[in-house]
Write a protein that holds these residues in place. Structure first.
Motif, PDB file in Angstrom:
ATOM      1  N   VAL A  90       0.962  -1.139  -0.155  1.00 12.57           N
ATOM      2  CA  VAL A  90      -0.038   0.125   0.001  1.00 12.57           C
ATOM      3  C   VAL A  90       0.897   1.230   0.062  1.00 12.57           C
ATOM      4  N   VAL A  91       2.005   1.168   0.799  1.00 18.46           N
ATOM      5  CA  VAL A  91       2.890   2.397   0.947  1.00 18.46           C
ATOM      6  C   VAL A  91       3.679   2.691  -0.449  1.00 18.46           C
ATOM      7  N   THR A  92       4.227   1.799  -1.152  1.00 16.10           N
ATOM      8  CA  THR A  92       4.771   2.067  -2.346  1.00 16.10           C
ATOM      9  C   THR A  92       3.825   2.386  -3.376  1.00 16.10           C
ATOM     10  N   ALA A  93       2.573   1.803  -3.366  1.00 17.01           N
ATOM     11  CA  ALA A  93       1.347   2.204  -4.484  1.00 17.01           C
ATOM     12  C   ALA A  93       1.376   3.618  -4.048  1.00 17.01           C
ATOM     13  N   ALA A  94       1.185   4.247  -2.927  1.00 15.99           N
ATOM     14  CA  ALA A  94       0.933   5.643  -2.535  1.00 15.99           C
ATOM     15  C   ALA A  94       2.080   6.435  -3.178  1.00 15.99           C
ATOM     16  N   LEU A  95       3.208   5.871  -3.095  1.00 18.45           N
ATOM     17  CA  LEU A  95       4.381   6.673  -3.367  1.00 18.45           C
ATOM     18  C   LEU A  95       4.388   6.896  -4.901  1.00 18.45           C
ATOM     19  N   ARG A  96       4.099   5.672  -5.811  1.00 14.61           N
ATOM     20  CA  ARG A  96       3.818   5.996  -6.930  1.00 14.61           C
ATOM     21  C   ARG A  96       3.054   6.721  -7.581  1.00 14.61           C
ATOM     22  N   ASP A  97       1.727   7.185  -6.829  1.00  9.54           N
ATOM     23  CA  ASP A  97       0.940   8.115  -6.997  1.00  9.54           C
ATOM     24  C   ASP A  97       1.057   9.536  -6.322  1.00  9.54           C
ATOM     25  N   THR A  98       2.022   9.612  -5.787  1.00  6.69           N
ATOM     26  CA  THR A  98       2.100  11.001  -4.934  1.00  6.69           C
ATOM     27  C   THR A  98       2.498  12.077  -6.015  1.00  6.69           C
ATOM     28  N   VAL A  99       2.092  13.194  -5.721  1.00  2.00           N
ATOM     29  CA  VAL A  99       2.514  14.476  -6.344  1.00  2.00           C
ATOM     30  C   VAL A  99       2.626  15.061  -5.155  1.00  2.00           C
ATOM     31  N   TYR A 100       3.941  15.571  -4.796  1.00  2.00           N
ATOM     32  CA  TYR A 100       4.208  16.304  -3.637  1.00  2.00           C
ATOM     33  C   TYR A 100       4.937  17.542  -3.892  1.00  2.00           C
ATOM     34  N   ARG A 101       4.798  18.814  -3.393  1.00  2.00           N
ATOM     35  CA  ARG A 101       5.563  19.864  -3.511  1.00  2.00           C
ATOM     36  C   ARG A 101       6.259  20.207  -2.369  1.00  2.00           C
ATOM     37  N   GLY A 102       7.359  20.097  -2.078  1.00  2.00           N
ATOM     38  CA  GLY A 102       8.287  20.002  -0.939  1.00  2.00           C
ATOM     39  C   GLY A 102       9.294  21.441  -0.826  1.00  2.00           C
ATOM     40  N   ALA A 103       9.884  21.307   0.070  1.00  2.00           N
ATOM     41  CA  ALA A 103      11.001  22.703   0.107  1.00  2.00           C
ATOM     42  C   ALA A 103      12.067  22.542  -1.040  1.00  2.00           C
ATOM     43  N   ALA A 104      12.397  21.458  -1.795  1.00  2.00           N
ATOM     44  CA  ALA A 104      13.232  21.390  -2.911  1.00  2.00           C
ATOM     45  C   ALA A 104      12.393  21.189  -4.219  1.00  2.00           C
ATOM     46  N   GLY A 105      11.234  21.564  -4.347  1.00  2.00           N
ATOM     47  CA  GLY A 105      10.642  21.513  -5.494  1.00  2.00           C
ATOM     48  C   GLY A 105       9.456  20.423  -5.665  1.00  2.00           C
ATOM     49  N   PRO A 106       8.783  20.269  -6.805  1.00  2.00           N
ATOM     50  CA  PRO A 106       7.842  19.251  -6.661  1.00  2.00           C
ATOM     51  C   PRO A 106       8.385  17.671  -7.134  1.00  2.00           C
ATOM     52  N   TYR A 107       7.463  16.571  -6.718  1.00  2.00           N
ATOM     53  CA  TYR A 107       8.066  15.299  -6.661  1.00  2.00           C
ATOM     54  C   TYR A 107       6.903  14.486  -7.180  1.00  2.00           C
ATOM     55  N   TYR A 108       7.222  13.808  -8.349  1.00  2.00           N
ATOM     56  CA  TYR A 108       6.302  12.840  -8.866  1.00  2.00           C
ATOM     57  C   TYR A 108       7.307  11.752  -9.599  1.00  2.00           C
ATOM     58  N   PHE A 109       7.175  10.598  -9.289  1.00  2.00           N
ATOM     59  CA  PHE A 109       7.852   9.358  -9.422  1.00  2.00           C
ATOM     60  C   PHE A 109       7.438   8.692 -10.767  1.00  2.00           C
ATOM     61  N   GLY A 110       7.255   9.472 -11.843  1.00  2.00           N
ATOM     62  CA  GLY A 110       6.642   8.972 -13.080  1.00  2.00           C
ATOM     63  C   GLY A 110       7.941   8.917 -14.104  1.00  2.00           C
ATOM     64  N   GLY A 111       9.092   9.080 -13.573  1.00  2.00           N
ATOM     65  CA  GLY A 111      10.479   8.923 -14.550  1.00  2.00           C
ATOM     66  C   GLY A 111      10.708   7.262 -14.618  1.00  2.00           C
ATOM     67  N   ALA A 112      11.439   7.107 -15.633  1.00  2.00           N
ATOM     68  CA  ALA A 112      12.057   5.633 -15.703  1.00  2.00           C
ATOM     69  C   ALA A 112      12.456   5.111 -14.637  1.00  2.00           C
ATOM     70  N   GLY A 113      12.282   4.028 -14.004  1.00  2.00           N
ATOM     71  CA  GLY A 113      12.896   3.507 -12.970  1.00  2.00           C
ATOM     72  C   GLY A 113      12.365   4.094 -11.532  1.00  2.00           C
ATOM     73  N   GLN A 114      11.245   4.745 -11.594  1.00  2.00           N
ATOM     74  CA  GLN A 114      10.377   5.375 -10.289  1.00  2.00           C
ATOM     75  C   GLN A 114      11.532   6.514  -9.798  1.00  2.00           C
ATOM     76  N   ARG A 115      12.015   7.396 -10.806  1.00  2.00           N
ATOM     77  CA  ARG A 115      12.652   8.439 -10.369  1.00  2.00           C
ATOM     78  C   ARG A 115      11.710   9.727 -10.506  1.00  2.00           C
ATOM     79  N   ALA A 116      12.173  10.772  -9.924  1.00  2.00           N
ATOM     80  CA  ALA A 116      11.383  11.995 -10.287  1.00  2.00           C
ATOM     81  C   ALA A 116      11.863  12.831 -11.545  1.00  2.00           C
ATOM     82  N   LEU A 117      10.932  13.627 -12.031  1.00  2.00           N
ATOM     83  CA  LEU A 117      11.104  14.068 -13.293  1.00  2.00           C
ATOM     84  C   LEU A 117      11.885  15.364 -13.126  1.00  2.00           C
ATOM     85  N   SER A 118      12.417  15.688 -14.463  1.00  2.00           N
ATOM     86  CA  SER A 118      13.047  16.926 -14.560  1.00  2.00           C
ATOM     87  C   SER A 118      12.640  17.864 -15.564  1.00  2.00           C
ATOM     88  N   PHE A 119      12.353  19.319 -15.165  1.00  2.00           N
ATOM     89  CA  PHE A 119      11.644  20.098 -15.998  1.00  2.00           C
ATOM     90  C   PHE A 119      12.845  21.035 -16.821  1.00  2.00           C
TER      91      PHE A 119
END
Length: 524
Positions: free
Chosen positions: A447-476
């Motif tokens: 359940v926790v890993t499924a939630a991480l995959r769906d999470t879009v989180y805006r933190g102190a160091a920018g936005p996080y969404y693990f939609g990149g290849a290999g479950q990595r955050a994206l670069s704009f």
């Protein structure tokens, strides 16, 4: 039970993708101020046994049982056996195993109706409470002298996040037990294994060498424990992408080093197009780690550079652990590029490279990554750092989201957090907290890993969404055109001893300054 103490047994279940349960046993004093024997008698009373039945069970005189019951009523400040039953139920204080099969436990002792005013004199405000198992988080950082400033800020960032969450009650009523330690490179996989034996619910990792990080990730995958890290070697996310079924518990909170190279060429073109720089040529040099080249082919990197209108004059591969950057600097000087990109190396290695390059005279624009995010980097390098261009694919913004973190960190530790590691590890803990809040139990890793995959989180160091290849955050803009889903490629230059934000244009606060006269390093 053990002498004057009892073992408090708690069984907590959670229904997610599959039903799971966890059992804890803690040696403690008997609850409600009772002795061990009084607790046994109280359990029998709560189960409906009479004094003669209890006396027969424990093979003692009826008067002895009556004395125990009197003491129990006095200590609990109640007047009836029904009230004793209600309090034992509310405190989850039944003795196990049950002394006799004759005891019948009512379906819900909390519903016992007290028949007189005297029976309502129990402890005030007593409610049935269920003690919830804490969330266990392990943060592991590399030991040693190299990168000490970076490790310290990362560790403080994670500790700050945990303290902040615990001040507001933890996550879904669960406090977070946080262990932050340092480990040698060779021992990292053993440390991970030991923490798994302690039933930790998640890992966060500092920046370890590739071979150690890869081994640790595979060990963590055996139990499915969620693991977050911010290492940029492309081999790590590639491994997860190729083995998602077994390594699906691993998440990378930033883009890979390839994004740095894309940003390097794009930033140079931006300097030229805006008239901030008139380079002597279109030739550039790349100094990359051998471990990165093991995954990213040299021809692909060359194509990346040339697509932006630059010519790759030199590509030098440096060993990760013993890079010998003084020799590499000599090669770069002979190639005479207009600019040189140097990969993510430690601060001492970067200092060696810049010093050697400037010793050869008229150095090119030096563009590096990550290391200058560490607090007080420019002050430690002094004149050597002047004019250095550096970038990060994850870092703090000058906005209302990052500002409270910087203020809290500075107030707590009386020092600047820098612009990378502290905020990144602060965010890792909060990203995990967001995922834990969506699960019935933190140990329900599916359940926790499924939630991480769906999470879009805006933190102190920018936005996080693990939609990149290999479950990595994206670069704009390299991975996504949506700036709310990807980290900006932030570019700075050290001017007059301070890092100034010079790109990308939407966030720029200063212009790039090409240095025509660069101070020479002061000899030791």
């Amino acid at each position: 039970m053990d002498g004057r103490k009892v073992r408090r047994i708690q069984i907590e279940t959670a229904a997610g993708h599959k039903t799971s349960a966890i059992l804890t046993a803690d040696l403690t004093t008997p609850p409600l101020g009772l002795t061990v024997r009084e607790l046994e008698v109280a359990s029998c009373v709560a189960g409906g046994l009479t004094n003669p039945e209890i006396a027969e069970l424990f093979q003692c005189a009826r008067r002895t049982v009556a004395t125990h019951v009197e003491h129990i009523l006095t200590k609990l400040n109640v007047a009836s056996r029904a009230a004793v039953a209600a309090l034992i139920a509310a405190a989850d204080a039944y003795v196990a195993p049950l002394p006799t099969a004759k005891i019948e436990l009512p379906k819900d002792l909390r519903q016992v109706l007290l028949s007189s005013e005297g029976e309502r004199r129990g402890p005030e405000n007593l409610h049935r409470t269920v003690s919830r198992r804490p969330i266990r988080l392990a943060s592991i950082f590399p030991e040693g002298t190299a990168g000490r400033h970076d490790v310290g800020s990362m560790r403080r960032g994670s500790e700050l996040a945990v303290a902040r969450l615990n001040r507001i009650g933890g996550v879904s009523g669960r406090p977070i037990e946080h262990v932050a330690i340092e480990s040698s490179t060779d021992n990292l996989d053993c440390v991970i294994r030991n923490f798994q034996d302690m039933d930790v619910d998640a890992f966060t990792l500092g920046n370890f060498p590739l071979h150690a990080a890869s081994a640790a990730i595979r060990v963590a995958s055996h139990g499915g424990t969620p693991l977050l890290h911010g290492m940029v070697n492309p081999a790590l996310s590639h491994d997860v992408m190729e083995n998602l079924k077994t390594l699906g518990n691993t998440f990378q909170v930033c883009a890979t080093e390839i994004a740095y190279l894309s940003g390097f060429a794009r930033t140079l073109s931006m300097f030229v197009d805006t008239g901030q720089w008139h380079p002597p040529s279109r030739s550039v040099a790349l100094v990359v780690r051998k471990s990165s080249l093991a995954w990213a082919r040299a021809e692909d990197l060359q194509r990346e550079v040339e697509a932006s209108g630059w010519k790759l004059g030199l590509m030098a591969a440096a060993d990760d652990s013993e890079p010998n950057l003084a020799r590499v600097a000599a090669e770069v000087s002979r190639a005479r590029p207009a600019a040189v990109y140097i990969s993510v190396f430690s601060e001492p290695d970067l200092q060696t490279f810049i010093s050697a390059l400037k010793a050869h005279g008229s150095p090119p624009v030096v563009y590096t990554a990550w290391s200058p995010t560490v607090p007080n980097f420019a002050a430690r390098l002094g004149p050597l750092a002047e004019g250095l261009v550096w970038s990060t694919v994850i870092g703090t913004y000058d906005d209302p989201v990052s500002a409270p973190f910087r203020k809290l960190y500075t107030a707590t530790y009386a020092q600047d957090p820098g612009s990378g590691g502290a905020a990144m590890h602060f965010d890792m803990v909060n990203i995990l907290a967001a995922a834990w809040s969506q699960a019935n139990a933190p140990w329900d890793f599916e359940v926790v890993t499924a939630a991480l995959r769906d999470t879009v989180y805006r933190g102190a160091a920018g936005p996080y969404y693990f939609g990149g290849a290999g479950q990595r955050a994206l670069s704009f803009p390299d991975d996504t055109p949506d700036a709310s889903l990807g980290h900006m490629h932030l570019v700075h230059q050290i001017q007059d001893g301070l890092s100034k934000l010079i790109g990308p244009p939407p966030l720029t606060t200063h212009k790039f300054v090409p240095l025509t006269a660069v101070p020479q390093p002061v000899p030791d």
